[in-house]
Design a protein around this motif. Sequence first.
Motif, PDB file in Angstrom:
ATOM      1  N   MET A  48      19.276   4.699 -40.358  1.00 49.76           N
ATOM      2  CA  MET A  48      18.712   5.317 -41.572  1.00 49.76           C
ATOM      3  C   MET A  48      19.099   6.783 -41.667  1.00 49.76           C
ATOM      4  O   MET A  48      19.301   7.455 -40.657  1.00 49.76           O
ATOM      5  N   ASN A  49      19.169   7.258 -42.888  1.00 51.29           N
ATOM      6  CA  ASN A  49      19.563   8.636 -43.134  1.00 51.29           C
ATOM      7  C   ASN A  49      18.331   9.561 -43.029  1.00 51.29           C
ATOM      8  O   ASN A  49      17.497   9.632 -43.919  1.00 51.29           O
ATOM      9  N   GLU A  50      18.260  10.267 -41.897  1.00 49.58           N
ATOM     10  CA  GLU A  50      17.110  11.142 -41.611  1.00 49.58           C
ATOM     11  C   GLU A  50      16.980  12.280 -42.620  1.00 49.58           C
ATOM     12  O   GLU A  50      15.872  12.669 -42.987  1.00 49.58           O
ATOM     13  N   ILE A  51      18.137  12.815 -43.035  1.00 50.17           N
ATOM     14  CA  ILE A  51      18.101  13.959 -43.965  1.00 50.17           C
ATOM     15  C   ILE A  51      17.525  13.502 -45.304  1.00 50.17           C
ATOM     16  O   ILE A  51      16.681  14.173 -45.895  1.00 50.17           O
ATOM     17  N   PHE A  52      17.995  12.331 -45.762  1.00 46.09           N
ATOM     18  CA  PHE A  52      17.478  11.753 -47.009  1.00 46.09           C
ATOM     19  C   PHE A  52      15.961  11.576 -46.898  1.00 46.09           C
ATOM     20  O   PHE A  52      15.205  12.017 -47.764  1.00 46.09           O
ATOM     21  N   LYS A  53      15.526  10.966 -45.800  1.00 49.37           N
ATOM     22  CA  LYS A  53      14.099  10.725 -45.584  1.00 49.37           C
ATOM     23  C   LYS A  53      13.298  12.031 -45.646  1.00 49.37           C
ATOM     24  O   LYS A  53      12.288  12.116 -46.347  1.00 49.37           O
ATOM     25  N   ASN A  54      13.775  13.046 -44.931  1.00 51.36           N
ATOM     26  CA  ASN A  54      13.044  14.311 -44.889  1.00 51.36           C
ATOM     27  C   ASN A  54      13.002  15.001 -46.249  1.00 51.36           C
ATOM     28  O   ASN A  54      11.987  15.593 -46.624  1.00 51.36           O
ATOM     29  N   GLU A  55      14.118  14.917 -46.982  1.00 49.92           N
ATOM     30  CA  GLU A  55      14.144  15.570 -48.300  1.00 49.92           C
ATOM     31  C   GLU A  55      13.255  14.843 -49.300  1.00 49.92           C
ATOM     32  O   GLU A  55      12.618  15.473 -50.147  1.00 49.92           O
ATOM     33  N   VAL A  56      13.198  13.506 -49.195  1.00 50.37           N
ATOM     34  CA  VAL A  56      12.310  12.733 -50.077  1.00 50.37           C
ATOM     35  C   VAL A  56      10.851  13.065 -49.745  1.00 50.37           C
ATOM     36  O   VAL A  56      10.027  13.320 -50.636  1.00 50.37           O
ATOM     37  N   LEU A  88      12.834  15.600 -56.558  1.00 50.76           N
ATOM     38  CA  LEU A  88      13.792  14.860 -55.728  1.00 50.76           C
ATOM     39  C   LEU A  88      15.172  15.451 -56.013  1.00 50.76           C
ATOM     40  O   LEU A  88      15.474  15.781 -57.158  1.00 50.76           O
ATOM     41  N   PRO A  89      16.043  15.608 -54.993  1.00 51.58           N
ATOM     42  CA  PRO A  89      17.342  16.256 -55.203  1.00 51.58           C
ATOM     43  C   PRO A  89      18.339  15.356 -55.941  1.00 51.58           C
ATOM     44  O   PRO A  89      18.501  14.189 -55.601  1.00 51.58           O
ATOM     45  N   SER A  90      19.019  15.939 -56.942  1.00 43.65           N
ATOM     46  CA  SER A  90      19.956  15.162 -57.768  1.00 43.65           C
ATOM     47  C   SER A  90      21.181  14.684 -56.982  1.00 43.65           C
ATOM     48  O   SER A  90      21.839  13.731 -57.395  1.00 43.65           O
ATOM     49  N   LYS A  91      21.480  15.326 -55.849  1.00 40.77           N
ATOM     50  CA  LYS A  91      22.671  14.880 -55.110  1.00 40.77           C
ATOM     51  C   LYS A  91      22.549  13.422 -54.662  1.00 40.77           C
ATOM     52  O   LYS A  91      23.556  12.751 -54.441  1.00 40.77           O
ATOM     53  N   TYR A  92      21.316  12.916 -54.562  1.00 44.65           N
ATOM     54  CA  TYR A  92      21.141  11.521 -54.129  1.00 44.65           C
ATOM     55  C   TYR A  92      21.339  10.496 -55.250  1.00 44.65           C
ATOM     56  O   TYR A  92      21.186   9.307 -55.037  1.00 44.65           O
TER      57      TYR A  92
END
Length: 315
Positions: free
Chosen positions: A1-9, A20-24
């Motif tokens: 799993m993508n830890e950075i994605f998880k933390n940013e969400v 929520l960041p648009s880069k995703y």
Amino acid sequence: MNEIFKNEVDKGLESNPKTLPSKYFYDKKGDALFVEIMNLPEYYLTRCELDIFQNKTQELIAAFGVKPDSYFELIELGAGDGTETKELLQTLDNKNYSFDYFPIDISSNSLNLLEKDLSKELPNLSVQTKQGDYFEVLASLKKNKKPKIVLFLGSTIGNMTDDLAAKFIHSLGANLHAGDKLLLGVDLIKTKEIVLPAYNDKQGITAKFNMNLLDRINQELGGNFDLNQFKHQPEYNENEGIAKSFIVSTAHQHVEIKAIGKKISFKEGEKIHTEISRKYNDELIEKLIVNTDFSIQTKILDSNAYFADYLLKRN
Ligand code: AVJ
């Protein structure tokens, strides 16, 4: 799993207001939806910049200040499918300019597609794809002192706050030498009758693109967002010149995200801010570069004057 994605969400949904960041947006499905967006009748940005690259090619090349017999490097940040750039590459190639084209992208998938396409359409062209972070790649290119022209097109910079955009351009300057150029493509401030539909198309493609964020959280982080209980909502304030995208909860509800181990509560009408798309004018561009090593050399407009490519010169 993508830890950075998880933390940013986690961080974004714990914030007030929620973000929520648009880069995703840009996973495989999001990439495909963005291609559809670029072809929408309401989404004028891509067509306007293509108009510049098709009909103002000579002005672009004159602004670069390059001559057919002196070598330069043409570097593109976030090349995507290269539709606009191909027009320029074709002309430079026909006129026997001596240059290498370096498309830089995070996605090796899109670089491979671009490389294949260019080898078919412009077999003479020297293409050197570079996968990775823009600044890492630029730092490695900086080691040689060959003249450089950097392309950053499509109003991609508009997804950054003004603060971040200024820092970004400053860092670009630090990775270039005096006399190098930056071609910055930006959408211009205009009425909401034109801007808003570009982010609220009739077919609902932009809505799918925005809501894809919730789908990603469901798929990748074990979320249980019910997409029928949320809706896409764009806003545009002409004075500010910023289009904003939101996802609005249409009911009071709770959403569980297993990977984060939390239940997030939403009030009816509560918004998640997912994107800014900044629009510009000369004054705003001047502000972005005031503390950088760049100055505006010229600006090239499409035939409607909706979109501009600013040629910035590294002092
Ligand atoms: C790729 C950042 C230029 O902000 O206009 C399109 C992305 N978002 N529709 C933009 C986007 C919604 C686009 N950029």
